[in-house]
Enzyme design. Structure first.
Site: not given
Length: 490
Positions: A439, A135, A144, A343, A133, A294
């Site tokens: 990974s 503010v 914001e 993860d 809005d 991880h």
């Protein structure tokens, strides 16, 4: 990346990846269920969720499943890394108290009502009418700085209306590229503006956000107002970075474990600790890498240990190429190593990558995208080619289909261990899988001619075992968190 012989089984009917699902069909505040991806309310992005870790045993109500992250083995049990881990452990002693303090507030539950919205990690609740809005009501101003987003495969720019409590496309009328730069900056992109253009509105929208060009020098979303008309009937398509494209045009499909060629997977990086490949990662901007949480657990949570290599296919050639030191490591604040939920981590590089034919970013997924149940995806990495094997010298890649969450959560597979923040992919027969050393690396899919990052390689029970497909962090539920970190650490 592990391979077993055998042909992939049939997967079944189509399903919707709710991490991408259109907001208008989502309930206002869904319960978390074990067999599906999160549904998100129309008025805001999902609040942050948890993370993952090394070689643990997770108890199930039937048989015990040993779940292993796909990093290069257990860091402190490998003989080649024992001295490294001992040295790193000394540096963690003084930070133990701080880590313990963080753990005290990690797991919190939202107390906001359905008419309120939560201010990130502070847990403060504000009325949804106060969001965007003009503010700042949240302690850190989150209300914001989360007011613009890109939607769907066409990157439609949408802005949140606090009065209507909904997202609306931006009308092309009076639009210019300077506004596009401002929108990209609002999302967290730094000097990466690519292009914006007007495209026909194919959504049947009856409401739009339009520019008030006489509103003066204020934030972009404050220049926009709600309108029921758009004279051009064109909406803004915004690309903040040229992502998801490859220089090579391969016609053949990668079906399993093929050695990659230069430029095949230009967003793939190798993440090293003291000369050793530990994890993979995905380039999303010149400065930012997505990897698995991880990978950066203690004692490897400090950025000083990490070096990123991009555009190089062989581990034996890494040190002949350019290296990039890591400036920041940001692990998801709610990471849970025991449940392996959410993860994901980010690395910010000290110096930006130079993009070329061999080094390019992959696209982050946008809300409003849909995936099929057996959507073809690709994994890549330098992981072992068989369980408990050594890291591969050459980058490998393979195609894996998505697996329906309810099927992956069946008692014969992972028995409800799969959360909405995870994605299952692979062949239930066990023919192709990621493995130790993969990974953090990418799970990508091709839609609308663009490559999208939908997962980061996370964990599994062994490598390429029947009924034990790979499990990946569901990047579709983390994109807002990623943008938040990019904004806060630009």
């Amino acid at each position: 990346m592990a391979l077993n012989s055998g042909s992939p089984p049939g997967i079944g009917p189509c399903y919707e990846n709710h991490g991408y699902q259109s907001e208008h069909i989502c309930p206002p505040r869904p319960p978390v269920a074990p067999n599906g991806y999160n549904l998100y309310p129309a008025q805001y992005y999902p609040s942050p969720v948890p993370q993952y870790a090394p070689r643990i045993t997770t108890q199930a109500s039937t048989s015990v499943i040993h779940t292993h992250p796909k990093s290069s083995g257990a860091l402190c049990t490998s003989k080649s890394k024992k001295s490294l881990c001992l040295a790193l452990a000394l540096g963690t002693v003084l930070t133990g108290a701080a880590v313990a303090a963080v753990l005290l507030w990690r797991f919190w539950d939202s107390n906001c009502s359905t008419s309120e919205m939560e201010c990130g990690s502070s847990g403060t609740c504000i009325s949804s009418s106060l969001w965007c809005d003009g503010v700042a009501h949240c302690p850190n101003g989150e209300d914001e700085n989360r007011c613009v987003r890109l939607y769907g495969q066409s990157f439609i720019l949408q802005v949140y209306s606090s009065q209507r409590k909904a997202w609306y496309p931006v009308c092309q009328d009076d639009w210019s590229e300077s506004y596009g730069r401002a929108a990209c900056k609002d999302m967290g992109y730094k000097n990466n503006f690519y292009s914006s253009q007007g495209i026909p509105d194919q959504s049947g929208a009856t409401s739009f956000m339009k520019l008030n060009v006489s509103s003066g020098n204020v934030d972009l979303y404050k220049k926009l107002y709600h309108s029921d008309s758009c004279s051009s009937r064109m909406v803004v398509s915004l690309r903040c970075i040229e992502c998801g494209v490859r220089s090579v045009k391969r016609q053949s499909r990668i079906v399993g474990g093929l050695n990659a060629s230069p430029g095949d997977w230009p967003w793939q990086v190798s993440l090293h600790v003291q000369g050793v490949h530990v994890c993979g990662g995905s380039i999303i901007t010149p400065e930012w890498i997505v990897t698995a949480a991880h990978c950066v657990e203690e004692p490897l949570s400090s950025p000083r240990y990490w070096t990123a290599f991009a555009g190089i296919l062989r581990q034996s050639l890494m040190f002949y190429g350019s290296r990039h030191q890591v400036e920041k490591v940001i692990s998801h604040p709610n990471y849970d190593s025991k449940t392996k939920n959410n993860d994901i981590a980010l690395m910010k590089l000290q110096t930006p990558l130079a993009f070329n034919d061999l080094v390019k970013p992959v696209c982050l997924p946008n809300p409003g995208m849909m995936l099929d149940l057996d959507q073809e995806c690709w994994i890549s990495g330098w992981g072992a080619t068989y369980e408990k094997g050594k890291t591969s010298d050459v980058l490998n890649a393979a195609m894996v289909p998505l697996i329906e969450p309810s099927k992956c959560n069946s008692k014969y597979i992972y028995n409800n261990l799969i959360t909405p923040a995870m994605i299952c992919a692979g062949f239930l027969q066990g023919s192709v899988d990621s493995c130790q050393g993969d990974s953090g690396g990418p799970l990508v899919t091709l839609k609308n001619g663009i490559w999208w990052l939908i997962g980061d390689t996370s964990w599994g029970s062994g490598c390429a075992k029947a009924l034990r497909p790979g499990v990946y962090g569901n990047v579709t539920v983390f994109t807002d968190w990623i943008y938040q970190q990019m904004r806060a650490n630009s």
